[in-house]
Design a protein around this motif. Structure first.
Motif, mmCIF file in Angstrom:
data_model
loop_
_atom_site.group_PDB
_atom_site.id
_atom_site.type_symbol
_atom_site.label_atom_id
_atom_site.label_comp_id
_atom_site.label_asym_id
_atom_site.label_seq_id
_atom_site.Cartn_x
_atom_site.Cartn_y
_atom_site.Cartn_z
ATOM 1 N N THR A 147 0.829 -1.202 0.000
ATOM 2 C CA THR A 147 0.000 0.000 0.000
ATOM 3 C C THR A 147 0.866 1.257 0.000
ATOM 4 O OG1 THR A 147 -0.105 0.143 2.413
ATOM 5 C CG2 THR A 147 -1.767 -1.226 1.325
ATOM 6 N N SER A 148 0.277 2.362 -0.477
ATOM 7 C CA SER A 148 0.987 3.638 -0.435
ATOM 8 C C SER A 148 1.145 4.121 1.005
ATOM 9 C CB SER A 148 0.248 4.692 -1.267
ATOM 10 O OG SER A 148 -1.038 4.936 -0.736
ATOM 11 N N THR A 149 0.215 3.724 1.894
ATOM 12 C CA THR A 149 0.307 4.122 3.304
ATOM 13 C C THR A 149 1.550 3.527 3.949
ATOM 14 O OG1 THR A 149 -2.083 4.381 3.536
ATOM 15 C CG2 THR A 149 -0.837 3.961 5.550
ATOM 16 N N PHE A 150 1.823 2.269 3.674
ATOM 17 C CA PHE A 150 3.023 1.641 4.227
ATOM 18 C C PHE A 150 4.269 2.336 3.685
ATOM 19 C CE2 PHE A 150 6.476 -1.399 4.471
ATOM 20 C CZ PHE A 150 6.315 -1.968 5.726
ATOM 21 N N ALA A 151 4.287 2.643 2.396
ATOM 22 C CA ALA A 151 5.434 3.331 1.801
ATOM 23 C C ALA A 151 5.620 4.714 2.430
ATOM 24 C CB ALA A 151 5.245 3.461 0.293
ATOM 25 N N PHE A 152 4.504 5.409 2.695
ATOM 26 C CA PHE A 152 4.547 6.744 3.283
ATOM 27 C C PHE A 152 5.171 6.700 4.680
ATOM 28 C CE2 PHE A 152 2.426 9.909 6.008
ATOM 29 C CZ PHE A 152 2.781 11.080 5.356
ATOM 30 N N TYR A 153 4.710 5.777 5.524
ATOM 31 C CA TYR A 153 5.228 5.713 6.891
ATOM 32 C C TYR A 153 6.615 5.093 6.947
ATOM 33 C CZ TYR A 153 0.996 7.601 8.841
ATOM 34 O OH TYR A 153 -0.025 8.458 9.156
ATOM 35 N N SER A 154 6.927 4.229 6.032
ATOM 36 C CA SER A 154 8.299 3.708 5.963
ATOM 37 C C SER A 154 9.278 4.842 5.719
ATOM 38 C CB SER A 154 8.415 2.662 4.846
ATOM 39 O OG SER A 154 7.719 1.494 5.174
ATOM 40 N N ASP A 155 8.906 5.747 4.812
ATOM 41 C CA ASP A 155 9.761 6.899 4.526
ATOM 42 C C ASP A 155 9.829 7.841 5.733
ATOM 43 O OD1 ASP A 155 11.226 8.658 2.513
ATOM 44 O OD2 ASP A 155 9.568 9.991 3.082
ATOM 45 N N PHE A 156 8.683 8.068 6.391
ATOM 46 C CA PHE A 156 8.641 8.943 7.561
ATOM 47 C C PHE A 156 9.543 8.405 8.671
ATOM 48 C CE2 PHE A 156 6.173 10.158 11.516
ATOM 49 C CZ PHE A 156 6.624 11.471 11.548
ATOM 50 N N PHE A 157 9.493 7.110 8.921
ATOM 51 C CA PHE A 157 10.338 6.501 9.943
ATOM 52 C C PHE A 157 11.807 6.527 9.512
ATOM 53 C CE2 PHE A 157 6.515 5.377 11.912
ATOM 54 C CZ PHE A 157 6.710 4.693 13.093
ATOM 55 N N ALA A 158 12.065 6.260 8.230
ATOM 56 C CA ALA A 158 13.456 6.212 7.751
ATOM 57 C C ALA A 158 14.147 7.562 7.890
ATOM 58 C CB ALA A 158 13.481 5.755 6.296
ATOM 59 N N ARG A 159 13.394 8.656 7.755
ATOM 60 C CA ARG A 159 13.993 9.984 7.898
ATOM 61 C C ARG A 159 14.512 10.216 9.317
ATOM 62 N NH1 ARG A 159 9.704 13.953 4.721
ATOM 63 N NH2 ARG A 159 9.846 12.922 2.676
ATOM 64 N N GLN A 160 14.018 9.430 10.255
ATOM 65 C CA GLN A 160 14.509 9.533 11.630
ATOM 66 C C GLN A 160 15.278 8.271 12.012
ATOM 67 O OE1 GLN A 160 11.867 11.460 14.500
ATOM 68 N NE2 GLN A 160 10.359 11.742 12.871
ATOM 69 N N THR A 161 15.871 7.670 10.980
ATOM 70 C CA THR A 161 16.737 6.479 11.123
ATOM 71 C C THR A 161 16.050 5.357 11.878
ATOM 72 O OG1 THR A 161 17.820 7.277 13.136
ATOM 73 C CG2 THR A 161 18.796 7.928 11.009
ATOM 74 N N LEU A 162 14.766 5.191 11.589
ATOM 75 C CA LEU A 162 14.003 4.106 12.194
ATOM 76 C C LEU A 162 13.434 3.218 11.092
ATOM 77 C CD1 LEU A 162 11.947 6.155 14.816
ATOM 78 C CD2 LEU A 162 13.855 4.619 15.328
ATOM 79 N N ALA A 163 13.215 1.962 11.425
ATOM 80 C CA ALA A 163 12.551 1.042 10.496
ATOM 81 C C ALA A 163 11.113 0.840 10.947
ATOM 82 C CB ALA A 163 13.283 -0.297 10.454
ATOM 83 N N LEU A 164 10.204 0.894 9.994
ATOM 84 C CA LEU A 164 8.793 0.652 10.310
ATOM 85 C C LEU A 164 8.562 -0.846 10.394
ATOM 86 C CD1 LEU A 164 5.853 1.604 10.679
ATOM 87 C CD2 LEU A 164 5.627 1.539 8.183
ATOM 88 N N ARG A 165 8.203 -1.312 11.601
ATOM 89 C CA ARG A 165 7.914 -2.732 11.800
ATOM 90 C C ARG A 165 6.580 -2.859 12.536
ATOM 91 N NH1 ARG A 165 13.521 -2.610 13.189
ATOM 92 N NH2 ARG A 165 14.807 -3.644 11.607
ATOM 93 N N PRO A 166 5.477 -2.861 11.771
ATOM 94 C CA PRO A 166 4.159 -2.941 12.427
ATOM 95 C C PRO A 166 3.987 -4.267 13.153
ATOM 96 C CG PRO A 166 3.964 -2.376 10.089
ATOM 97 C CD PRO A 166 5.368 -2.788 10.318
ATOM 98 N N ASP A 167 3.384 -4.203 14.334
ATOM 99 C CA ASP A 167 3.038 -5.431 15.062
ATOM 100 C C ASP A 167 1.774 -6.054 14.485
ATOM 101 O OD1 ASP A 167 4.806 -5.492 17.806
ATOM 102 O OD2 ASP A 167 4.457 -3.463 17.061
ATOM 103 N N ILE A 168 0.906 -5.199 13.937
ATOM 104 C CA ILE A 168 -0.333 -5.670 13.323
ATOM 105 C C ILE A 168 -0.479 -5.000 11.970
ATOM 106 C CG2 ILE A 168 -2.853 -5.742 13.490
ATOM 107 C CD1 ILE A 168 -2.577 -5.675 16.512
ATOM 108 N N GLU A 169 -0.707 -5.797 10.920
ATOM 109 C CA GLU A 169 -0.946 -5.257 9.586
ATOM 110 C C GLU A 169 -2.440 -5.352 9.288
ATOM 111 O OE1 GLU A 169 1.421 -7.025 6.550
ATOM 112 O OE2 GLU A 169 3.333 -6.489 7.494
ATOM 113 N N ALA A 170 -3.056 -4.194 9.110
ATOM 114 C CA ALA A 170 -4.481 -4.151 8.779
ATOM 115 C C ALA A 170 -4.660 -4.314 7.269
ATOM 116 C CB ALA A 170 -5.092 -2.833 9.237
ATOM 117 N N ALA A 171 -5.750 -4.944 6.879
ATOM 118 C CA ALA A 171 -6.022 -5.129 5.445
ATOM 119 C C ALA A 171 -6.555 -3.855 4.816
ATOM 120 C CB ALA A 171 -7.011 -6.271 5.237
#
Length: 318
Positions: A212-236
Motif C-alpha cells: 500500500t501507499s500508506t506503508f510506503a509513506f510511513y516507511s519513509d517517515f520513519f526512515a527519515r529519523q533512522t528508524l525502520a517501520l515494523r508494524p506489530d499488526i498489519e491491517a487489510a
C-alpha cells in the motif's frame, strides 16, 4: 494424389434497411402496417421483400386472407433478426438515456482513504443530481488502483500519495489530508505528552501492509529519523485501524477526518508528536487518451471543480 477440401463461405451484401423492412413485416404480419410504421409506401416495402427473397434464394412470406404469413424459412430468419433488433433497440435506448443522464455507468478505482476523505461527499452530490446513473466502485490500494486504470478497467482513479504515476496518466491534486497517531486507554501513559517518534516506535504499531501507499509513506517517515517501520499488526484496510486501536491492540495512524466521522472519540486519544506527520495528497487520475461517457464526464467535472478549489487555496471545500 492429395485431395484438398475447401469450406466455401458465401457472404451476401444485404443492407440493414432490407432486414429492417423484413423485421417489421414479420412483426406485424402485414405489408401495409409495416409501411405505416416505417413511414414508407407499400409498393416499396413489397419490392424490398422481393429483393431480399431473391438474394437469399427462398420465399419468406406467403400472403393469405390473414395477412403475410411467414414461411418456415422466414420463421428461422425472423428468429435471428428479432434478437438482433432487440439488441440494437436496447443499445439505442441506453445511449439515449445516457445522453440525458437518465442512465449509464461510471467506474471508479479508489483507495480507501481517498474514498472516505474525499470521494464519498462528491458521489453523494452526484447521485442527487443523476440518480439513474449506476456507480461501479473498485476499492484498491493505490498501486492496484493505478493498474486498474492503466488497463482500461475504470474511467478514472482516486489515490493517495505516494504514488508512482506513469506518463500515460494525467494527475491532479484534489485535496490534502493530515494523519495523526492515536491510541486507547491501555497506553494512557502516552496521553498529554510530546512524544518523539523513537518513543512511539517502542509501542505496538498498527499499519497497512507493504503493498500500500500508506506503508510506503510511513516507511519513509520513519526512515527519515533512522528508524525502520515494523508494524506489530498489519491491517487489510484503513477502516480496520480505528476499531483495532479501540480494541487496545496498539498505536495507529489515521486521517483526522476518520475521527470526525465517528462523532467524537472519547475512548481514544490523539497523540502529540514532536516531529509532525507530513500531509498527504489525494489525487485524481485519468488516462490521457480515453473516451469517457457523458455520465463519467459529469462526475469528472465535479472532481475537477474540487481540484480547482484546492489549487486556489480552498482545500477544505470538498
Amino acid at each position: 494424389m492429395q485431395v484438398y477440401q475447401f469450406d466455401m463461405v458465401i457472404r451476401m451484401n444485404i443492407s440493414y434497411d432490407s432486414y429492417r423492412v423484413f423485421y417489421y413485416v414479420a412483426k406485424y404480419r402485414s405489408f401495409t402496417q409495416a409501411a405505416a410504421v416505417l413511414m414508407n409506401n407499400q409498393p416499396n416495402v413489397t419490392r424490398t421483400i422481393k429483393n431480399l427473397e431473391q438474394a437469399l434464394g427462398c420465399k419468406l412470406f406467403a400472403r393469405s386472407h390473414r395477412g403475410a404469413e411467414l414461411t418456415p424459412e422466414g420463421e428461422r430468419l425472423y428468429e435471428h433478426i428479432s434478437r438482433a433488433f432487440a439488441h440494437i433497440q436496447t443499445g439505442e435506448e441506453e445511449l439515449t438515456a445516457e445522453r440525458g443522464l437518465q442512465g449509464g455507468v461510471v467506474t471508479i478505482s479508489a483507495s480507501e482513504i481517498s474514498l472516505r476523505c474525499c470521494l464519498l461527499p462528491l458521489l453523494r452530490d452526484y447521485r442527487k443530481r443523476y440518480p439513474g446513473v449506476r456507480i461501479r466502485m473498485f476499492n484498491h490500494p493505490t498501486p492496484q488502483a493505478i493498474d486498474v486504470l492503466k488497463n482500461g478497467l475504470a474511467d478514472f482513479a482516486m489515490v493517495t500519495t505516494p504514488a508512482e504515476v506513469p506518463d500515460s496518466l494525467q494527475e491532479r491534486t484534489v485535496m490534502e489530508i493530515q494523519e495523526v497517531p492515536i491510541c486507547g486507554a491501555a497506553f494512557s501513559e502516552l496521553w498529554g505528552r510530546r512524544l518523539s517518534l523513537p518513543e512511539l516506535a517502542e509501542y505496538p504499531l498498527i499499519c497497512l501492509g507493504p503493498n500500500t501507499s500508506t506503508f510506503a509513506f510511513y516507511s519513509d517517515f520513519f526512515a527519515r529519523q533512522t528508524l525502520a517501520l515494523r508494524p506489530d499488526i498489519e491491517a487489510a484496510t484503513a477502516d480496520q485501524i480505528l476499531p483495532m486501536v479501540r480494541g487496545q491492540l496498539g498505536v495507529g495512524f489515521v486521517p483526522e477526518s476518520f475521527l470526525q466521522d465517528e462523532g467524537g472519540y472519547s475512548d481514544i486519544r490523539r497523540l502529540d508528536l514532536k516531529t509532525p506527520i507530513p500531509k498527504r495528497k489525494i489525487c485524481f487520475l485519468k488516462q490521457r487518451r480515453q473516451y469517457l461517457s457523458r455520465a463519467a464526464k459529469e462526475l469528472e467535472a465535479m472532481i475537477l471543480d474540487a481540484c480547482a478549489d484546492y489549487e486556489l487555496g480552498g482545500q477544505d471545500s470538498v
